[in-house]
Design an enzyme around this catalytic site. Structure first.
Site, PDB file in Angstrom:
ATOM      1  N   GLY A 141      77.303  99.032 -59.468  1.00 12.70           N
ATOM      2  CA  GLY A 141      77.880  98.709 -60.702  1.00 12.70           C
ATOM      3  C   GLY A 141      76.989  98.670 -61.988  1.00 12.70           C
ATOM      4  N   LYS A 212      77.009 105.080 -51.107  1.00 12.15           N
ATOM      5  CA  LYS A 212      75.934 104.459 -51.840  1.00 12.15           C
ATOM      6  C   LYS A 212      74.427 104.522 -51.215  1.00 12.15           C
ATOM      7  CE  LYS A 212      79.450 101.958 -54.456  1.00 12.15           C
ATOM      8  NZ  LYS A 212      80.147 100.702 -54.471  1.00 12.15           N
ATOM      9  N   GLY A 306      83.974  97.272 -61.665  1.00 16.35           N
ATOM     10  CA  GLY A 306      84.620  96.718 -62.927  1.00 16.35           C
ATOM     11  C   GLY A 306      84.403  97.702 -64.091  1.00 16.35           C
TER      12      GLY A 306
HETATM   13  N1  HSE Z   1      85.284 100.544 -54.970  1.00 18.98           N
HETATM   14  C1  HSE Z   1      83.963 100.200 -55.557  1.00 18.98           C
HETATM   15  C2  HSE Z   1      83.621  98.878 -54.982  1.00 18.98           C
HETATM   16  C3  HSE Z   1      83.809 100.441 -56.789  1.00 18.98           C
HETATM   17  O1  HSE Z   1      84.227  97.887 -54.639  1.00 18.98           O
HETATM   18  O2  HSE Z   1      82.305  98.574 -54.753  1.00 18.98           O
HETATM   19  C4  HSE Z   1      82.390 100.457 -57.373  1.00 18.98           C
HETATM   20  O3  HSE Z   1      81.848 101.459 -56.540  1.00 18.98           O
END
Ligand code: HSE
Length: 328
Positions: A141, A212, A306
Site C-alpha cells: 500500500g 506480493k 485503502g
Molecule cells: N486486499 C489487499 C490487502 C489490498 O488486504 O492487503 C492491498 O493489496
C-alpha cells in the site's frame, strides 16, 4: 512541469488517485479515463470532479470510448493502470501496458497480476522504448518499499525478507483476537471497509500475500519467482480457539510471508508469534523486514490497503517519473 496521465480503472484505487489529483496542487492533468463500460478523452485535461460525480451514477463517461481507445489514442505521458487484478493471466492490464509502452508511454500501476507474471517482459520492453514501469502500489500500500529497494538501499545485498503483506488478513486476525469476532464476521467487516480483494479468497487463502512476495523477490533478486513456487497456507481455517490458545502463551497469530533465496524458500503461512514481536501490529498495517549486508536489518511499517493510501504510492510514482525523465 505538468505531467499528463490517463487513468484506467475507476474502482477504489482509481477514484482515490483522481480525488488526490483534484484536491492537491500536483501539476498532474488527467487527459483520459476509462472504467469497464466507458471512457473520456480530453487533451487539455478532464474536469475530475465531473468524472467522479458521473461515476457515482454508474459509469464515468461515453460508452463509445473503450479503455483500449484511451490507451491507444489519448495524449498522455503516463498510463496509470489500476484495473482489477487477474492473477491468472494478468489480462487485460498486461496488454494495455504493452500497448502504452509501444507508444513510448510510462507505466504506473497497482495491478499485481501483470507485475507478478510479466515484470521482466514489461521492463525489457520499457528499456527498449526508453520509458519506465513503476509499481510501488502493488506491494505494501502506502509503504515506499520499491523506492527503498531501488534508491535508499541500492548497493546492498539482500539476504532475506519477511513481513506481513496482506492488510485484510491482519485486520481479520486483529479483530478475532481483540473482539472475539468469528472469522466470518471479521471478513465481512474487512470487505465492508474496502480492504479485501474483489474475490476475498485471494486474501484469506494467502494468495495475495504470495503474489506480493513474488513481486518483491523478482524486484530484489530477479530470480524468476512465480506463484506456483510459493508454499502457501492461508488463514481461512483458523479458529477462535487457535487464537485463544496463542493468547494464553502471550502470543498471537499473523500471516507471515518470507523469502530466503539461498535456501530456495518462498513461503506464506500463519505463524504463532510473541505479542512483542516487531511484526505484530493491529488493523490493516503491513510491515516488511529486509536483511541486508550493509544496512543491517530494516523494517518498514505502514498502511497496506485503502484507497487514499494506495493513491499515495501511485502519485509518488507519477511524480518520480515527471521529476526524473522528460515528459512532453
Ligand atoms: N486486499 C489487499 C490487502 C489490498 O488486504 O492487503 C492491498 O493489496
Amino acid at each position: 512541469m505538468t505531467v499528463k496521465v490517463a487513468v484506467l480503472g475507476l474502482g477504489s484505487v482509481g477514484k482515490g488517485v483522481l480525488e488526490m489529483i483534484a484536491r492537491k496542487d500536483l501539476d498532474i492533468i488527467v487527459t483520459g479515463v476509462a472504467d469497464s463500460k466507458s471512457g473520456l478523452i480530453d487533451p487539455s485535461g478532464l474536469d475530475i470532479d465531473a468524472v467522479l460525480t458521473a461515476k457515482k451514477t454508474g459509469r464515468c463517461g461515453d460508452t463509445s470510448i473503450s479503455a483500449n481507445e484511451v490507451v491507444s489514442r489519448a495524449d498522455y505521458d503516463v498510463l496509470v493502470e489500476v484495473t482489477p487484478t487477474d492473477a491468472g493471466s494478468g489480462e487485460p492490464a498486461h496488454s494495455y501496458m504493452k500497448m502504452a509502452i509501444e507508444r513510448g508511454k510510462h507505466i504506473v500501476t497497482s495491478n499485481k497480476g501483470p507485475i507478478s507474471l510479466h515484470l521482466k517482459e514489461l521492463k525489457d520492453l520499457a528499456n527498449e522504448k526508453g520509458v519506465l514501469v513503476r509499481y510501488e502500489a502493488t506491494v505494501g500500500g502506502a509503504i515506499p518499499i520499491m523506492h527503498t529497494l531501488g534508491n535508499g538501499l541500492a548497493g546492498n545485498k539482500f539476504v532475506a525478507l519477511y513481513g506481513v503483506l496482506n492488510g485484510t488478513c491482519n485486520y481479520i486476525l486483529t479483530r478475532m483476537a481483540a473482539e472475539g469476532l468469528t472469522y466470518d464476521q471479521a471478513l465481512a467487516e474487512a470487505r465492508e471497509l474496502g480492504y479485501a480483494e474483489a474475490d476475498p479468497t485471494y486474501d484469506v487463502k494467502g494468495i495475495d500475500a504470495a503474489i506480493k512476495l513474488v513481486i518483491l523477490a523478482n524486484t530484489i533478486w530477479n530470480n524468476g519467482a512465480s506463484l506456483d513456487r510459493v508454499d502457501i497456507t492461508g488463514i481461512d481455517r483458523l479458529t477462535n480457539d487457535a487464537l485463544r490458545l496463542a493468547e494464553e502463551k502471550d502470543c498471537t497469530i499473523r500471516l507471515i510471508a518470507e523469502a530466503f533465496p539461498e535456501r530456495g524458500v518462498l513461503r506464506v503461512s500463519p505463524r504463532i508469534i510473541r505479542k512483542d514481536h516487531p511484526l505484530v501490529f493491529e488493523g490493516t498495517l503491513n510491515a516488511i523486514t529486509l536483511e541486508t549486508d550493509m544496512a543491517g536489518e530494516i523494517t518498514l511499517i505502514g498502511k497496506g490497503a485503502g484507497s487514499i493510501e494506495t493513491a499515495s504510492a501511485i502519485i509518488g510514482d507519477i511524480l518520480f517519473i515527471s521529476s526524473h525523465v522528460r515528459c512532453n
